[in-house]
Structures are given as structure tokens and as C-alpha cells.
Design an enzyme around this catalytic site. Structure first.
Site, PDB file in Angstrom:
ATOM      1  N   LYS A  24       1.008   4.326  -2.877  1.00 11.50           N
ATOM      2  CA  LYS A  24       0.813   5.744  -2.579  1.00 11.50           C
ATOM      3  C   LYS A  24       2.065   6.553  -2.928  1.00 11.50           C
ATOM      4  CE  LYS A  24      -3.436   5.545  -1.162  1.00 11.50           C
ATOM      5  NZ  LYS A  24      -4.528   6.246  -1.880  1.00 11.50           N
ATOM      6  N   TYR A  61       0.835  -1.204   0.000  1.00 14.59           N
ATOM      7  CA  TYR A  61       0.000   0.000   0.000  1.00 14.59           C
ATOM      8  C   TYR A  61       0.870   1.255   0.000  1.00 14.59           C
ATOM      9  CZ  TYR A  61      -3.164   3.585   1.892  1.00 14.59           C
ATOM     10  OH  TYR A  61      -3.874   4.739   2.101  1.00 14.59           O
TER      11      TYR A  61
END
Length: 248
Positions: free
Chosen positions: A156, A152
Site C-alpha cells: 500500500k 501488505y
């Protein structure tokens, strides 16, 4: 106060959490808001509660053909898109050593490629009209990393880098591209953290200099700022909204 009267905003992942707050703040600033989400019913419910002119649309950010259909539907109803907020995203909290390739691919496809796909779908019109605002929702995890969120964090970080690269390409085209990076925010995902370990949740809150977890309403005003005329000379920037947790 930033005003967005007469402008159309498309928000992905707009049915709940940070996305719903962004939709509300954009609507309160006068924008026509296309609330877009994989959850079509949720998008319509969110749109129905907004002031001004809004509507809910189904969108699958991982499917370029589906995205094109949604963008066309928004244009037919509201006109050309002036503001794009790429907010749709997913997360799974687990140690990288325990994660699976299926999870990695889902995170990359939704979080990063979804941002790329939707941006491309609206870009030509923005360039042609020499007017557009693209605001991507990153995460402080993409700036400094986050335990239990390795992939994750990577997606990002990719959004931050993509935003900077696209901002350079668009700098003479009248289109700005910026990233808002929330810190720990009171969303459904963070509630799962509290359910799994209240101690971890409390420690996270203590680590924030302002000593509280953020709310979706803390994040949304940054998006409205980047969407407005006051930010016309700002592009390629990454703004953390995290109560001081991340100072980069």
C-alpha cells in the site's frame, strides 16, 4: 453534489465490500459503471443492483493480457474509460516471521502490480483525450504501518508512491492520479479480526478518535470527489478516510 453523467468508470475488486460501495456511489452520481472482479458472478450481481447503466466483467489484475481483454470489453460496451478505480486487493493478517514467500508474492502481485497493470491499460486513451481520473485505493497501513500486515503495508505504501510519481508525469496531460487510504473498515477481512479476537477489534475501535469502525459508505464519497470536476486541480494527493485515526 458531484455529478459524473456521461462518464464511464471501471472499478476493480468491485464485487463486494469497499469496491461495491464505490460502484454504487459512482452510479448514483450518474456514471456508467464497469464492475470488474475476479469473481465474475459477484461482479454481475453487484452491477445488476446498481442504478443507471452498469455491467459486470471478469478481470484478473495480475495478468496484463486478461486486463487488456477486459478493458477492450468495457470500451465496446460503454465507450472510453474516463475514471479508473484500482480497488482490487488482498490481505493476510499474520506476523511477518510466520509468513511465507508465497504470501509475499501474492500480496505484491495483486495489490501493487495489479494497480500498475490496470493503470497502464487505460492510460494511453486518457492521454490521447486529455481527460482521465485514476483513483487508487491504498490504506493507512501504507502510511504508518500495521502490525500483522508488514508486507501488505509495503504494497500500500508502494501504491501511494506510484500514484505520486504517475501524477507528476500526467500533470500536463489532463489526467489526475490520487490515492484514498481507508482506515479500519467494516469488511470481510475485519470480521475475521473480530472472530479471532473481539478484544483486538474493540481496542481498534476505541483507538479511532470518532470511536467507531468505518463503513464502505464512508470511503466511497472520497472516490467520487476525486473523480469529479471539483477535483480537477488536485493530483498526487493521499487522503486518509479513517475517522481521525491517522492524521498525516
Amino acid at each position: 453534489m458531484t455529478r459524473l453523467d456521461g462518464r464511464t468508470a471501471l472499478v476493480t475488486g468491485g464485487a463486494g465490500g469497499i469496491g461495491a460501495a464505490i460502484c454504487r456511489h459512482l452510479a448514483e452520481a450518474g456514471a456508467r459503471v464497469a464492475v470488474c472482479d475476479l469473481d465474475h458472478v459477484g461482479a454481475e450481481e453487484t452491477a445488476s443492483a446498481l442504478p443507471g447503466t452498469s455491467a459486470g466483467f471478469a478481470i484478473d489484475v495480475t495478468d496484463s493480457s486478461a486486463v487488456a481483454r477486459t478493458v477492450d470489453a468495457v470500451r465496446r460496451q460503454f465507450g472510453e474509460i474516463d475514471i479508473l478505480v484500482n480497488n482490487a486487493g488482498i490481505d493476510t493478517i499474520e506476523k511477518f516471521a510466520d509468513s511465507t514467500e508465497e504470501t509475499w508474492r501474492a500480496l505484491v502481485t495483486v495489490n501493487y502490480l495489479g494497480t500498475v497493470i490496470v493503470s497502464r491499460a487505460v492510460l494511453d486513451s486518457m492521454i490521447e483525450r486529455r481527460r482521465g481520473r485514476i483513483i487508487n485505493i491504498g490504506s493507512d497501513a501504507g502510511r504508518v504501518g500495521s502490525s500483522g500486515e508488514a508486507v501488505y503495508s509495503g504494497t500500500k505504501g508502494a501504491i501511494i508512491a506510484f500514484s505520486k510519481g504517475l501524477a507528476r508525469e500526467m500533470a500536463t496531460k489532463g489526467v489526475t492520479v490520487n490515492t484514498v487510504c481507508p482506515g479500519p473498515t467494516d469488511t470481510a477481512l475485519l470480521k475475521k479480526v473480530a472472530a479471532a479476537s473481539q478484544g483486538l477489534y474493540d481496542a481498534l475501535a476505541r483507538a479511532i478518535p470518532m470511536k467507531r469502525i468505518g463503513t464502505p459508505d464512508d470511503i466511497a464519497p472520497a472516490v467520487v470527489f476525486f473523480a469529479g470536476d471539483g477535483a480537477s486541480y488536485i493530483t498526487g494527493q493521499t487522503l486518509s478516510v479513517s475517522g481521525g485515526l491517522t492524521m498525516v
